[in-house]
Design a protein around this motif. Structure first.
Motif, PDB file in Angstrom:
ATOM      1  N   PRO A 100       8.895  10.694  13.188  1.00 24.46           N
ATOM      2  CA  PRO A 100       9.654  10.998  14.416  1.00 24.46           C
ATOM      3  C   PRO A 100       8.783  11.458  15.581  1.00 24.46           C
ATOM      4  O   PRO A 100       9.042  11.088  16.730  1.00 24.46           O
ATOM      5  N   SER A 101       7.755  12.234  15.299  1.00 25.49           N
ATOM      6  CA  SER A 101       6.911  12.727  16.395  1.00 25.49           C
ATOM      7  C   SER A 101       6.145  11.597  17.061  1.00 25.49           C
ATOM      8  O   SER A 101       5.822  11.665  18.257  1.00 25.49           O
ATOM      9  N   ALA A 102       5.873  10.536  16.313  1.00 22.12           N
ATOM     10  CA  ALA A 102       5.142   9.404  16.876  1.00 22.12           C
ATOM     11  C   ALA A 102       5.981   8.635  17.879  1.00 22.12           C
ATOM     12  O   ALA A 102       5.439   7.989  18.783  1.00 22.12           O
ATOM     13  N   CYS A 103       7.297   8.687  17.740  1.00 17.96           N
ATOM     14  CA  CYS A 103       8.180   7.949  18.652  1.00 17.96           C
ATOM     15  C   CYS A 103       8.094   8.511  20.062  1.00 17.96           C
ATOM     16  O   CYS A 103       7.919   7.767  21.037  1.00 17.96           O
ATOM     17  N   ALA A 104       8.220   9.820  20.189  1.00 22.84           N
ATOM     18  CA  ALA A 104       8.121  10.448  21.507  1.00 22.84           C
ATOM     19  C   ALA A 104       6.721  10.297  22.080  1.00 22.84           C
ATOM     20  O   ALA A 104       6.539  10.076  23.288  1.00 22.84           O
ATOM     21  N   VAL A 149       6.172   6.813  23.682  1.00 23.86           N
ATOM     22  CA  VAL A 149       6.761   6.677  25.009  1.00 23.86           C
ATOM     23  C   VAL A 149       5.929   7.432  26.047  1.00 23.86           C
ATOM     24  O   VAL A 149       5.663   6.918  27.142  1.00 23.86           O
ATOM     25  N   ALA A 150       5.499   8.639  25.702  1.00 29.39           N
ATOM     26  CA  ALA A 150       4.693   9.422  26.640  1.00 29.39           C
ATOM     27  C   ALA A 150       3.401   8.686  26.997  1.00 29.39           C
ATOM     28  O   ALA A 150       2.995   8.643  28.170  1.00 29.39           O
ATOM     29  N   ARG A 151       2.762   8.103  26.014  1.00 25.56           N
ATOM     30  CA  ARG A 151       1.524   7.364  26.268  1.00 25.56           C
ATOM     31  C   ARG A 151       1.792   6.095  27.066  1.00 25.56           C
ATOM     32  O   ARG A 151       0.992   5.709  27.937  1.00 25.56           O
ATOM     33  N   ALA A 152       2.916   5.450  26.805  1.00 23.82           N
ATOM     34  CA  ALA A 152       3.266   4.244  27.548  1.00 23.82           C
ATOM     35  C   ALA A 152       3.480   4.549  29.026  1.00 23.82           C
ATOM     36  O   ALA A 152       2.962   3.844  29.905  1.00 23.82           O
ATOM     37  N   VAL A 153       4.232   5.596  29.294  1.00 26.43           N
ATOM     38  CA  VAL A 153       4.500   5.975  30.687  1.00 26.43           C
ATOM     39  C   VAL A 153       3.212   6.408  31.375  1.00 26.43           C
ATOM     40  O   VAL A 153       2.970   6.075  32.547  1.00 26.43           O
ATOM     41  N   ALA A 154       2.370   7.138  30.667  1.00 21.16           N
ATOM     42  CA  ALA A 154       1.108   7.584  31.255  1.00 21.16           C
ATOM     43  C   ALA A 154       0.199   6.393  31.580  1.00 21.16           C
ATOM     44  O   ALA A 154      -0.553   6.428  32.556  1.00 21.16           O
ATOM     45  N   THR A 155       0.275   5.349  30.792  1.00 22.03           N
ATOM     46  CA  THR A 155      -0.606   4.189  30.984  1.00 22.03           C
ATOM     47  C   THR A 155      -0.310   3.452  32.274  1.00 22.03           C
ATOM     48  O   THR A 155      -1.218   3.146  33.068  1.00 22.03           O
ATOM     49  N   PHE A 156       0.957   3.146  32.522  1.00 25.53           N
ATOM     50  CA  PHE A 156       1.317   2.339  33.692  1.00 25.53           C
ATOM     51  C   PHE A 156       2.075   3.120  34.759  1.00 25.53           C
ATOM     52  O   PHE A 156       2.410   2.564  35.804  1.00 25.53           O
ATOM     53  N   GLY A 157       2.358   4.382  34.502  1.00 25.20           N
ATOM     54  CA  GLY A 157       3.005   5.218  35.509  1.00 25.20           C
ATOM     55  C   GLY A 157       4.496   4.987  35.657  1.00 25.20           C
ATOM     56  O   GLY A 157       5.129   5.550  36.545  1.00 25.20           O
ATOM     57  N   TRP A 211      15.324   3.380   0.726  1.00 26.25           N
ATOM     58  CA  TRP A 211      16.415   3.329   1.709  1.00 26.25           C
ATOM     59  C   TRP A 211      16.012   4.057   2.987  1.00 26.25           C
ATOM     60  O   TRP A 211      16.154   3.544   4.097  1.00 26.25           O
ATOM     61  N   ARG A 212      15.507   5.257   2.823  1.00 23.60           N
ATOM     62  CA  ARG A 212      15.132   6.067   3.989  1.00 23.60           C
ATOM     63  C   ARG A 212      13.951   5.472   4.739  1.00 23.60           C
ATOM     64  O   ARG A 212      13.860   5.601   5.963  1.00 23.60           O
ATOM     65  N   GLN A 213      13.053   4.810   4.021  1.00 22.07           N
ATOM     66  CA  GLN A 213      11.910   4.170   4.689  1.00 22.07           C
ATOM     67  C   GLN A 213      12.376   3.079   5.643  1.00 22.07           C
ATOM     68  O   GLN A 213      11.885   2.969   6.779  1.00 22.07           O
ATOM     69  N   VAL A 214      13.323   2.264   5.187  1.00 22.74           N
ATOM     70  CA  VAL A 214      13.862   1.207   6.041  1.00 22.74           C
ATOM     71  C   VAL A 214      14.609   1.814   7.225  1.00 22.74           C
ATOM     72  O   VAL A 214      14.427   1.396   8.378  1.00 22.74           O
ATOM     73  N   MET A 215      15.458   2.786   6.962  1.00 19.68           N
ATOM     74  CA  MET A 215      16.236   3.410   8.040  1.00 19.68           C
ATOM     75  C   MET A 215      15.330   4.062   9.075  1.00 19.68           C
ATOM     76  O   MET A 215      15.585   4.002  10.279  1.00 19.68           O
ATOM     77  N   ALA A 216      14.268   4.693   8.599  1.00 19.46           N
ATOM     78  CA  ALA A 216      13.369   5.399   9.514  1.00 19.46           C
ATOM     79  C   ALA A 216      12.773   4.474  10.557  1.00 19.46           C
ATOM     80  O   ALA A 216      12.693   4.818  11.742  1.00 19.46           O
ATOM     81  N   LEU A 217      12.369   3.294  10.134  1.00 23.75           N
ATOM     82  CA  LEU A 217      11.712   2.385  11.069  1.00 23.75           C
ATOM     83  C   LEU A 217      12.696   1.482  11.807  1.00 23.75           C
ATOM     84  O   LEU A 217      12.536   1.224  13.010  1.00 23.75           O
ATOM     85  N   ALA A 218      13.729   1.006  11.109  1.00 26.08           N
ATOM     86  CA  ALA A 218      14.616  -0.002  11.696  1.00 26.08           C
ATOM     87  C   ALA A 218      15.797   0.576  12.457  1.00 26.08           C
ATOM     88  O   ALA A 218      16.398  -0.124  13.279  1.00 26.08           O
ATOM     89  N   LEU A 219      16.154   1.835  12.212  1.00 24.69           N
ATOM     90  CA  LEU A 219      17.311   2.421  12.904  1.00 24.69           C
ATOM     91  C   LEU A 219      16.983   3.755  13.560  1.00 24.69           C
ATOM     92  O   LEU A 219      17.318   3.967  14.723  1.00 24.69           O
ATOM     93  N   ASP A 220      16.316   4.649  12.823  1.00 22.07           N
ATOM     94  CA  ASP A 220      15.964   5.937  13.422  1.00 22.07           C
ATOM     95  C   ASP A 220      14.993   5.768  14.588  1.00 22.07           C
ATOM     96  O   ASP A 220      15.145   6.406  15.642  1.00 22.07           O
ATOM     97  N   ALA A 221      13.978   4.926  14.402  1.00 21.12           N
ATOM     98  CA  ALA A 221      12.975   4.752  15.462  1.00 21.12           C
ATOM     99  C   ALA A 221      13.575   4.212  16.757  1.00 21.12           C
ATOM    100  O   ALA A 221      13.259   4.724  17.838  1.00 21.12           O
ATOM    101  N   PRO A 222      14.445   3.182  16.723  1.00 19.42           N
ATOM    102  CA  PRO A 222      15.074   2.762  17.980  1.00 19.42           C
ATOM    103  C   PRO A 222      15.849   3.881  18.666  1.00 19.42           C
ATOM    104  O   PRO A 222      15.824   3.993  19.895  1.00 19.42           O
ATOM    105  N   PHE A 223      16.531   4.714  17.869  1.00 20.36           N
ATOM    106  CA  PHE A 223      17.224   5.867  18.450  1.00 20.36           C
ATOM    107  C   PHE A 223      16.239   6.827  19.100  1.00 20.36           C
ATOM    108  O   PHE A 223      16.407   7.236  20.263  1.00 20.36           O
ATOM    109  N   VAL A 253      12.930   6.434  19.957  1.00 21.89           N
ATOM    110  CA  VAL A 253      12.137   5.870  21.056  1.00 21.89           C
ATOM    111  C   VAL A 253      13.007   5.732  22.306  1.00 21.89           C
ATOM    112  O   VAL A 253      12.582   6.065  23.419  1.00 21.89           O
ATOM    113  N   SER A 254      14.221   5.245  22.129  1.00 18.38           N
ATOM    114  CA  SER A 254      15.128   5.093  23.274  1.00 18.38           C
ATOM    115  C   SER A 254      15.431   6.444  23.910  1.00 18.38           C
ATOM    116  O   SER A 254      15.425   6.586  25.139  1.00 18.38           O
TER     117      SER A 254
END
Length: 245
Positions: free
Chosen positions: A67-71, A74-82, A107-119, A121-122
């Motif tokens: 989860p910490s990698a998701c935020a 995004v922070a690194r992406a915004v910092a890169t291109f402003g 089960w949790r491994q799949v959910m973490a990447l395919a559903l939790d991460a979109p939530f 990161v978004s």
């Protein structure tokens, strides 16, 4: 807003559909953050393809099951291109196992990447996207989230969840000028390494062929472009007529 060109973040962009999306968005004028998991060489190849389209590219490797990698992504992406104008949540894993053999950890491994991460990161991207005059989020779903499939209870559940997530987010983010949609690929010709999933053998469509990653990318580009600002909360199927919802 800083930056001369709109910026897009595409997760799972190292190869296949993710790579095609990154290249197509570059062709539409976006600088692109190319997210990859562990394959730095494949992610670099995507970035090189973006650069060949005349846009800037930056590779960021991150394990979005953390989860910490998701935020942080995004922070690194915004910092890169402003800025950040487009987010495409494509990263996922698609393991197969009979229902009764799937462990809770799997089960949790799949959910973490395919559903939790979109939530996650978004959620982390909302503030930056809200500064864009034409912000768009696109989740990449899956045909089996609508049809079901054997040996994929975890994957089917996660992909079905993305459709509901898109609808809920569309309601919440419309006041901030952010569209949220889901693109649902059907049978797509991609490099799957160990081979096609079991359920592919029985899948048929009206087109009589498999689709291409580029055809999926065209649908994503449409939903991220100025011509689709009146489209939100929708699921766009790219499946050659395999399913007519």
């Amino acid at each position: 807003m800083t930056g001369s060109a709109p910026a897009a973040l595409v997760t799972g962009a190292s190869r296949n559909i993710g790579r095609a999306i990154a290249v197509r968005l570059a062709r539409a004028g976006h600088d692109v953050i190319v997210h990859g998991g562990r394959d730095a060489e494949a992610a670099a190849a995507t970035a090189a393809a973006v650069v060949r389209e005349g846009r800037r590219a930056e590779v960021i490797l991150a394990d979005l099951a953390d989860p910490s990698a998701c935020a942080d992504l995004v922070a690194r992406a915004v910092a890169t291109f402003g800025r950040l104008d487009v987010l495409v949540n494509n990263a996922a894993i698609r393991p197969e196992a009979p229902f009764e053999e799937i462990t809770l950890a799997q089960w949790r491994q799949v959910m973490a990447l395919a559903l939790d991460a979109p939530f996650l990161v978004s959620q982390a991207a909302v503030a930056a996207l809200a500064e864009s005059p034409a912000a768009a989020i696109v989740h990449i779903g899956g045909l089996t989230g609508h049809t079901g499939a054997s040996h994929r209870a975890h994957v089917v559940t996660a992909k079905a969840g993305l459709v509901g997530l898109a609808k809920a987010m569309a309601h919440d983010l419309a006041p901030r000028g952010i569209t949220v949609n889901c693109v649902i690929p059907g049978l797509i010709e991609t490099d799957r390494g160990a081979g096609a999933p079991v359920h592919h053998a029985s899948r048929k469509n009206l087109a009589g062929r498999r689709g291409t990653a580029e055809e999926v990318a065209e649908a994503v580009a449409y939903l991220c472009g100025p011509q689709s600002r009146y489209v939100t909360g929708q699921s766009l199927h790219v499946n050659g007529g395999a399913l007519l919802p």
